[in-house]
Design an enzyme around this catalytic site. Structure first.
Site, PDB file in Angstrom:
ATOM      1  N   HIS A 167       0.830  -1.210   0.000  1.00 29.86           N
ATOM      2  CA  HIS A 167       0.000   0.000   0.000  1.00 29.86           C
ATOM      3  C   HIS A 167       0.862   1.257   0.000  1.00 29.86           C
ATOM      4  O   HIS A 167       0.570   2.213  -0.710  1.00 29.86           O
ATOM      5  CB  HIS A 167      -0.901   0.049   1.250  1.00 29.86           C
ATOM      6  CG  HIS A 167      -1.877  -1.065   1.380  1.00 29.86           C
ATOM      7  ND1 HIS A 167      -1.923  -1.890   2.482  1.00 29.86           N
ATOM      8  CD2 HIS A 167      -2.856  -1.514   0.552  1.00 29.86           C
ATOM      9  CE1 HIS A 167      -2.903  -2.769   2.343  1.00 29.86           C
ATOM     10  NE2 HIS A 167      -3.466  -2.581   1.178  1.00 29.86           N
TER      11      HIS A 167
ATOM     12  N   LYS B 178     -17.691  -6.734   8.816  1.00 30.95           N
ATOM     13  CA  LYS B 178     -16.363  -7.323   8.824  1.00 30.95           C
ATOM     14  C   LYS B 178     -15.739  -7.283  10.215  1.00 30.95           C
ATOM     15  O   LYS B 178     -16.005  -6.378  11.005  1.00 30.95           O
ATOM     16  CB  LYS B 178     -15.448  -6.541   7.872  1.00 30.95           C
ATOM     17  CG  LYS B 178     -15.585  -6.966   6.415  1.00 30.95           C
ATOM     18  CD  LYS B 178     -14.336  -6.483   5.664  1.00 30.95           C
ATOM     19  CE  LYS B 178     -14.471  -6.628   4.168  1.00 30.95           C
ATOM     20  NZ  LYS B 178     -13.399  -5.864   3.476  1.00 30.95           N
TER      21      LYS B 178
ATOM     22  N   ARG C 137      -2.704  -6.992  -7.361  1.00 34.35           N
ATOM     23  CA  ARG C 137      -1.533  -7.829  -7.187  1.00 34.35           C
ATOM     24  C   ARG C 137      -1.589  -9.094  -8.039  1.00 34.35           C
ATOM     25  O   ARG C 137      -0.570  -9.639  -8.395  1.00 34.35           O
ATOM     26  CB  ARG C 137      -1.386  -8.252  -5.716  1.00 34.35           C
ATOM     27  CG  ARG C 137      -0.708  -7.211  -4.843  1.00 34.35           C
ATOM     28  CD  ARG C 137      -0.643  -7.656  -3.400  1.00 34.35           C
ATOM     29  NE  ARG C 137      -1.961  -7.939  -2.897  1.00 34.35           N
ATOM     30  CZ  ARG C 137      -2.386  -9.120  -2.454  1.00 34.35           C
ATOM     31  NH1 ARG C 137      -1.552 -10.147  -2.432  1.00 34.35           N
ATOM     32  NH2 ARG C 137      -3.613  -9.279  -2.034  1.00 34.35           N
TER      33      ARG C 137
ATOM     34  N   SER D  83      -2.650  -7.932   3.435  1.00 33.74           N
ATOM     35  CA  SER D  83      -2.932  -7.688   4.854  1.00 33.74           C
ATOM     36  C   SER D  83      -3.285  -8.992   5.554  1.00 33.74           C
ATOM     37  O   SER D  83      -2.841  -9.253   6.668  1.00 33.74           O
ATOM     38  CB  SER D  83      -4.085  -6.688   5.001  1.00 33.74           C
ATOM     39  OG  SER D  83      -3.694  -5.432   4.491  1.00 33.74           O
TER      40      SER D  83
END
Lengths: 158, 158, 158, 158, 158, 158
Positions: free
Chosen positions: E16, E40, E89, E127
């Site tokens: 990031h 979440k 990615r 992450s």
């Protein structure tokens, strides 16, 4: 030929409507199997999901709706279906469908799975995403049937 | 329902044989379209390719073979076909098929493309790879019909 | 364990150098097979390609280089190799490798194909792209061995 | 060379059996690491999962089974392993494996990850799918070892 | 041009940091939107996640941080943003991003989504994976900012 | 921000027109780079390809057209461009673009590549496919600009 078209339809989108219209023209009967799994959490009850399907597809008369909690191959056998039809929107759907089709072929060798491609203009319309956007009170006109639009408005009205 | 199943079949493999057997059971007639494109270089002549198909599928009686150099949608229209059937072996085939299906839908809105998955055990059997291996005089028994096996042996005999 | 590592190496890149270093530590002997196919057009001659490999890997002493025009499985058999090693940089390489591995397993059931992942920092370094960039006289230091750098400079000097 | 082969094995399938057989021939010792994660919900206890592995692979004598809740790289280090071996069935597995391999390389630079491809005939056989089908009392003979078959029958007997 | 860069940042990684540096040079202002979803489960509180971003990017002065629980398109509208920027990615990210971009285009036709590719050397740094590794007390220096490193050490100290 | 948008445009399709319209609103200037490679065979001359672009985009006034045979990064540098913009239609495009973006980043570290997604309704419209269909005298109205439609009709008139 008799087809089964299984799914969760939580809720039906215009992508599903488009596919069911296209296959209803080709098959003698299309049995839409609405999954009722105890493992999954649905936004709409089985009855609501079937009702949205019925309202959205009332113009077709060779379509039947069934609630099912068993394996698609078992239900297809009972209904004397020739094929399972599945729509694909994306590459990531594709491998899941290939695995399921191969497993189903193993369980029911005479039943074939046939894939049709979703209309590109509904390419980004999944039940999951539609629910997420609707929960933020955004208009989804054109992406979901009117009856689902109303149900969302009622559910998420502030 | 009437199906067209287009391909180059240069040469037919057991993967094709498996798919044609499976769809011949489902459709009233399967028209196998053998491409004859002036842009492509084939190992076998159109007549040889059709002959391999006929020999390999002589047990089926609702299959017809056609040489074609035009668009699949045009030939499908002439043959009053309801669907184009395509087999998919891999994810990399998938996007090509999706693009072709969408373009064909644009050209012939009433014709549908339906995909079936190749038998996993023939997953690695492509016409291209089979030719490459055969040119090194390796045995491909079980992966290609016997008539193709003989043709390879004759072609690559030292 | 004895490994074969087949490729075109037209020319060798730092991605190849990295992979050969990593596998040379693991295997007793690594036989690098340099393809010499009559169907392909190479930028460098087989002798140049082998020479670049030798110069770039002179610090390793369990590596042998072979020119080969046959099937990898046949050469592996002659060399009594236990595995074919292949490096993968991208998803699009993956399916080709899976097809080849399955076909090779069919031809030589006792030989296994093992895949290792390219170092992410050489993820975008393919022989094909390196040649294209070099032809525009751009510096590729760090992406290809020095001997290849010199060869490119000589070839594309204005 | 010493290999570790990590997984959940909840439960072991014939796909795993096939891969372990193939690698047991190549490596001096294969340490099968059975994950015991507190975050995951398993159908079978760690002891059951190890027991199924032992029963299914009793014909091999260079295989050892270990329950592990730590990182694979740490356990591999303790066991003086040279490589982590992973089997891949599909493109969608591939990216996860590439990410894990790169991360593990970062944590343990001397340890390599090597991938082998699942036998195409077990391409659609995942532990997850096998459990789902078994819960509907369908026969999975040939896709899972007999001991798992019995365990499923006992668990899902009506 | 004004950009929004939405994400969970639970926690920020060097992947990031790299992307935000690269886009901060190109855009007049970059609004980093930190998601605060009630559905979440996060490891770090919204305030911690914003604080890590601020500490890691204190050298940039055209970046602003916002906590948001609504739709990105609505927040982008409020901030008069021209584009949503997303980093990718892997191929598996790609389809999700395409679906989201198309849906967002449908909701906000004047807003464009632009994708930039993550630096290959941080290709394996997500992450999710970083949290998993950190929970096993492994050093992640170079993959996450120092402030996150300290937070992990405190959280997972034995 | 100044953008370059490189391509072959052999010929321009409505997919390109859509993307150029969308980016012309966002960037101060968009330099469309029309590739003129000696290795490739084009259907239309460079002048024809540029002319189709000019006719199809005459309503935009911040677009400039350039013929180029060099590397995109070199031309971008000359034009003081900030970003390379590329449109993506499919997953299979994605990896090629990632590789090119990473290589270009290596050659020109300050230049960024930004990807935007093609409009789903032009998802199946590639220059290659459009030429193939046109050669069979089929109508492509709506998929290509009128000037290209006329050029095709002239070229393939019987």
């Amino acid at each position: 030929m008799i087809a089964v078209y299984p799914g969760s339809f939580d809720p039906i989108t215009m992508g599903h409507v488009d596919i069911i219209h296209r296959i209803s023209v080709k098959f003698k009967t299309v049995h839409v199997l609405v999954a009722e799994s105890t493992d999954k959490v649905y936004m709409f009850t089985p009855e609501e999901r079937v009702s949205f399907l019925e309202q959205s597809l009332s113009d077709l008369n060779n379509i039947k709706f069934h609630l099912t909690s068993g394996l698609t191959v078992d239900f297809a056998d009972e209904l004397k279906a020739d094929v399972i039809v599945r729509g694909i929107r994306a590459v990531s759907d594709f491998e899941y469908e290939m695995v399921m089709a191969n497993m189903n072929k193993n369980l029911a060798p005479k039943l074939e799975t046939m894939i049709i491609f979703a209309n590109p203009k509904f390419n980004f319309v999944s039940s999951r995403l539609v629910k997420e956007i609707a929960s933020h009170n955004r208009d989804l006109k054109g992406l979901i049937p009117d009856c689902v639009l109303s149900a969302f408005q009622k559910k998420f009205a502030k």
